[in-house]
Design a protein around this motif. Sequence first.
Motif, PDB file in Angstrom:
ATOM      1  N   CYS A  97       0.776  -1.168  -0.009  1.00 40.39           N
ATOM      2  CA  CYS A  97       0.092   0.113   0.037  1.00 40.39           C
ATOM      3  C   CYS A  97       0.792   1.109   0.047  1.00 40.39           C
ATOM      4  O   CYS A  97       0.481   2.173  -0.789  1.00 40.39           O
ATOM      5  N   LEU A 101       1.047   3.924  -3.037  1.00 38.61           N
ATOM      6  CA  LEU A 101       0.668   5.389  -2.607  1.00 38.61           C
ATOM      7  C   LEU A 101       1.882   6.267  -3.015  1.00 38.61           C
ATOM      8  O   LEU A 101       1.316   7.503  -3.315  1.00 38.61           O
ATOM      9  N   ALA A 187      -4.062   1.501  -3.796  1.00 46.68           N
ATOM     10  CA  ALA A 187      -3.545   1.576  -2.348  1.00 46.68           C
ATOM     11  C   ALA A 187      -4.663   1.817  -1.463  1.00 46.68           C
ATOM     12  O   ALA A 187      -4.302   0.965  -0.439  1.00 46.68           O
TER      13      ALA A 187
END
Length: 418
Positions: A97, A101, A187
Amino acid sequence: MTVTAPVRSERDTAGHPAHRDGNVLRWLAAYTASMIGDNVYYLALSWAAVRAGTPAQAGLVMTASAVPRALLMLGGGVIADRFGPRRVVIGSDTVRCAAVLAVAVLLFTTGPGLWPLAVLAVVFGTVDAVFMPAVGALPARVTSRDQLARVQGMRGLGIRFASVVGGPLGGLGVALGGAAAAFGLAALLIAVSVPLLVSVRMRELPADDKAATAGGTAWRDLVAGLRYIRHHRVLAPLMLAIALGDLGFVGPLNVGLALLADERGWGASGMGWVLAGFGVGAGAASLLLTVRGRVPHAGHVTAYACIAGSAAIGALAHAPNVAAAVGVALLVGLLAGLSGALCGALLQTQSDPAYLGRVTAVASLVSLGFAPLSMPLSAAAIGAWGTGPVFVVSALVCGLGGTVALGARDLRRAELPR
């Protein structure tokens, strides 16, 4: 990242079918959210790579994940067994994630570029090498052994749902805000899985299994895992059957199908309908396992489904029109989905929990590391001899996996727990 897993006893799972067990459903929701995020991520990565470079450069970016995943997969299995699959999955999803991101923010602020995409692909592949064995080992720790076949069916439904939903979601993200928005959406979806996994309760390992994971170096743990598989009367032939089945299946159902559609003049839409037929069949197999929960004579059914599915693969190249090909593809999906889910359930139930990460790592390496090598070979062979002979040879290789399962007495007689 330190995560203390809530402990779940065998008594907590008794009398609770997996599809009605809140603990399993939280795990399934987390897994499905993560898989949808993966689908969105791959679409965003391919779109951004095509926009930022040449087709050849985009191809290199898309394959950059494969090398670290293949090289590190066995080590990932050791990590999953040492630290526990739940903790490893939570940590992996957190890193995935954060990486996605970070690239989303970078693309939003500076515009597209190949180097951050390549770095992201390598990071994603490296983390996948740890994530995938842990994901495979997790079901045995969230439910009882008699529910593992049903859980494999539920997992298959989650994968099908993610593949259907992920593409349109990724496309919507790109349409609304470009690759940066699609990466941000990926994400977010991966992030959703983390709190769900934190709430999942784990079954405690038996004392003997705890002892098997304690002490020793990582190398010795890896060697012990490989030795465990090699000497296991069910797992050793099962790994060979999986390898042969995947080698015979991956080529025709990927590059081979595209070449077949082009050769027959079916076009992209015809190919899409054939793929849809396969997806419906595979989804039906997963639904069957989810509803039934247990298939009697699992070893026999796995072998016969693999052999019958291989015959259907050979027949696909001789379908006279799109409608017939869709019907054959549906049968291929049903039989391949059934044999694949049962192989997964047998891996889960026949393995000692302490070795499940390493067992899953070997199975994943066979399926994702070696089997894709058949795609360029299939393409070259079709160019030389045409689709018909190559599909027949692929069917024979796939059927050989079923023959191995029938020839191995302990695998042939293997049963799923009641």
